[in-house]
Design an enzyme around this catalytic site. Sequence first.
Site, PDB file in Angstrom:
ATOM      1  N   HIS A   5     -22.546  11.768   8.811  1.00 61.54           N
ATOM      2  CA  HIS A   5     -21.394  11.993   8.123  1.00 61.54           C
ATOM      3  C   HIS A   5     -20.722  13.466   8.637  1.00 61.54           C
ATOM      4  CE1 HIS A   5     -24.187   9.646   5.344  1.00 61.54           C
ATOM      5  NE2 HIS A   5     -22.553   8.370   5.275  1.00 61.54           N
TER       6      HIS A   5
ATOM      7  N   CYS B 263     -27.930   7.182  10.333  1.00 59.98           N
ATOM      8  CA  CYS B 263     -26.768   5.409  10.116  1.00 59.98           C
ATOM      9  C   CYS B 263     -26.333   5.714  11.158  1.00 59.98           C
ATOM     10  CB  CYS B 263     -25.955   5.529   8.703  1.00 59.98           C
ATOM     11  SG  CYS B 263     -25.003   4.681   8.173  1.00 59.98           S
TER      12      CYS B 263
ATOM     13  N   ARG C 158       0.952  -1.133   0.200  1.00 59.60           N
ATOM     14  CA  ARG C 158       0.107   0.365   0.406  1.00 59.60           C
ATOM     15  C   ARG C 158       0.828   0.960  -0.451  1.00 59.60           C
ATOM     16  NH1 ARG C 158      -3.342  -0.436   4.513  1.00 59.60           N
ATOM     17  NH2 ARG C 158      -1.890  -1.937   4.912  1.00 59.60           N
TER      18      ARG C 158
ATOM     19  N   TRP D 231     -20.255  -8.319   0.798  1.00 55.66           N
ATOM     20  CA  TRP D 231     -18.650  -7.280   0.827  1.00 55.66           C
ATOM     21  C   TRP D 231     -17.529  -8.568   1.223  1.00 55.66           C
ATOM     22  CZ3 TRP D 231     -21.585  -2.508   4.950  1.00 55.66           C
ATOM     23  CH2 TRP D 231     -22.053  -1.821   3.575  1.00 55.66           C
TER      24      TRP D 231
ATOM     25  N   ASN E 190     -18.084  -2.778  -5.417  1.00 53.27           N
ATOM     26  CA  ASN E 190     -17.224  -1.500  -4.368  1.00 53.27           C
ATOM     27  C   ASN E 190     -15.822  -0.567  -4.754  1.00 53.27           C
ATOM     28  OD1 ASN E 190     -18.969  -3.571  -2.667  1.00 53.27           O
ATOM     29  ND2 ASN E 190     -17.719  -4.882  -1.954  1.00 53.27           N
TER      30      ASN E 190
ATOM     31  N   GLU F 294     -31.649   5.773   5.242  1.00 51.36           N
ATOM     32  CA  GLU F 294     -31.196   7.420   5.303  1.00 51.36           C
ATOM     33  C   GLU F 294     -31.829   8.285   4.286  1.00 51.36           C
ATOM     34  OE1 GLU F 294     -27.217   6.894   4.618  1.00 51.36           O
ATOM     35  OE2 GLU F 294     -27.153   8.655   2.944  1.00 51.36           O
TER      36      GLU F 294
ATOM     37  N   GLU G 295     -26.743  -2.428  -3.683  1.00 51.08           N
ATOM     38  CA  GLU G 295     -25.487  -2.244  -4.591  1.00 51.08           C
ATOM     39  C   GLU G 295     -25.153  -3.868  -4.924  1.00 51.08           C
ATOM     40  OE1 GLU G 295     -23.222  -1.342  -1.379  1.00 51.08           O
ATOM     41  OE2 GLU G 295     -21.629  -2.963  -1.617  1.00 51.08           O
TER      42      GLU G 295
END
Length: 764
Positions: free
Chosen positions: A700, A732, A18, A567, A119, A671, A611
């Site tokens: 957020h 959320c 990374r 996920w 994703n 949401e 999704e």
Amino acid sequence: MSKGRSSNLGYPRIGENREWKKGLEAFWAGIIEEEEFLAQMKKGRLHHLQKQREMGIDLIPVNDFTMYDHMLDMAVMFGYVPKRYDYAGGVVPLSTYFAMARGNQNAVACEMTKWFNTNYHYIVPEFQDIKPILTENKPLLAYREAKEKLGIKGKPVMVGPYTFIKLSKGFDPLQIPAIILQLIPLYVQVLTELAQEGVEWVQMDEPILVTSLSEDDMKTVSYIYEQLHEAVPQLQIMLQTYFGSVTLYKEVIKLPVGGIGLDFVHDAGRNLEHISTIGFPQDKVLGAGLIDGRNIWRADLAHKTNLLSKITGHVDASHVWIQPSSSLLHVPISVKQETQLDTLVKDSLAFADEKLIEIKHVTDWLQNGAESIKEVLAENQTIIERVATSGARNRPHVHEAVASLKSDQIGRISNYEQRRQKQQNVWHLPILPTTTIGSFPQTTEVRQARNRWRKGEWSNEQYDQFIQAEIREWIEIQEKVGLDVLVHGEFERTDMVEFFGEKLGGFAFTKNGWVQSYGSRCVKPPVIYGDVEFIEAMTVKESVYAQSLTTRPVKGMITGPVTILNWSFVRDDITRQQVTYQIALALQKEVEALEANGITMIQVDEPALREGLPLKKTEWEAYLGWAVKAFRLTTASVKDTTQIHTHMCYCEFHDFIDSISDLDADVISIETSRSHGELIHSFHHHSYNKGIGLGVYDIHSPRVPAVQEMVKMIENALLVLESRQFWINPDCGLKTRGHKETIASLENMVTATRMVRNNVTATP
Ligand code: GLN
Ligand code: ZN
């Protein structure tokens, strides 16, 4: 011409350790200067190219690298810099580029959204009356760099015009023809300069061609490619599609391009079927996406070469490129680093580097025959068989449990209305009950405690005591604030999928299996390698403890089967539907354990249900069918008096509200604070009769919402929803928020609710 070539569509940017992420974050934090940052980026970029050459890849992509995101690169290349960033023309400065990605003091960032059904999140270009110009020819710069530094004649990659436009915003659909007329000359200029530089092939990504397109869309696509071909006939375009089969195959193969790249992994062999029944033009190159660019499993080379021989039954082998099904951006870099994985799991994996080796093997097979890779094939077969038959992967009782699921509806004992009465008789909740979504702030302290425990510095008892103290503190806070339905706060969880994966059978966790999610943010999805099963209760301890501290209801909290699936990296030897049912059966045991221990409000989160929707609308029904069934499997075995909640992080429900209703959850929280208007609109048109909690403030941002703001929101929502079905909650989970602002916001939320309650009565 030789028989076939090996090709790649895109290499991961993040670096083996990374380095890319670390470089970006160091630059943003001011720890390194621009010059050093650029040098680091260049080093990484060239290293990736070098590696691909060493592996013997013939067509190495260039310009797949980016400082943040490839859609953002396209936007700045064409000068689509929204007015709020004070851009004065010319090459877009790095500071403006990052301001668009992340926002700055003066301007909010551009919106970010999911790249098709992956994703990965891209930055959404905003067109708003901007006249595009070519600020710099990025593919050309990338091509030159590779040629000058390494002598590699790369294959420049860019997003094709139609996908680029369709994924952007800030215009009316009626303006599309005008935008196309503006953009075509710019694409022509880019391509012309590439051709002058001696570039042979350009990869034009048009994944939009696998979505549900209309005949009109296709006419526009044809127009675009005719114009490009007419202007730059000497350059070969590889029109690259991925993530599924091409929707309008007959029309696509007529486009005046040098080659067409097709995905032969996803979509149940439909591209192969088209090639066999409709044919493939003999004058074009076929990019055969044989190796899965989205998933992490070692390829079954016998299967791949068999598929390839079917393809070469219709397309001359000299016209075939062997490639991944999509960019390798979606998989981690190398399995080599996974020193701690169980050998069986490790052997079943192939990340980007291993996939390129597979591509090379298949290309060898095509060029020199099966004999040339005989040993590779034999070894591959041995490993594939060992994994397929291993006890770790196959747990017969799990298969039996899934197989014996009745095809008839799985449902609760009574219908919603009857349950509602019974539940109300137990809880006596006020109208407009207040609650939260589950998590409370994960402070540095919480994270440090977990690290200490993981490293063995803290004993289990020490860690448990710490978690209990957090729970106790927040139960007190919630009571004081005056919430009606409480939560334990999820302090014991880092991630809502990882937490369950670590406790269920059939999951594995890599050490370095990172993939880019957006910008510098990387995620390390769990690996579902075997049959999933329940081993022991996962959440009962914390929930029971929290409930013991209060007389108000505390919601049990688990992650739903569809979200766990979406996920994770999921095994591909059985269907996703089967895997989801396995997870659902395991979670059903958790729900039952919670209920048996007195937790009778249980929330099953499904933020990722939406999704998973397929790219083609025609396939939605099938997906939603099994997704809903999996949710019901998880939740339907409880008593009428047990209240099932669910939560989803969006409110675009209009297109599948019936499925949401079919989940048959007693209460859903969603949401809405950022798109209240739209939601109100959609409930005008659809009826939804169960409990529903509309997020009344955006979690957020650290901003504390004013009481009046929330009063207004609640009153507006009550115009379209019955007061008896309505719940009050934030948008959320509050995991990323600070202590103080969370309490202040919740206090205001409760005050707002009480003000509205004084003016409404429950509808019957
Ligand atoms: N219960 C989870 C939380 O509050 C839900 C998170 C989510 O929807 N993404 O954190
Ligand atoms: Zn959420």
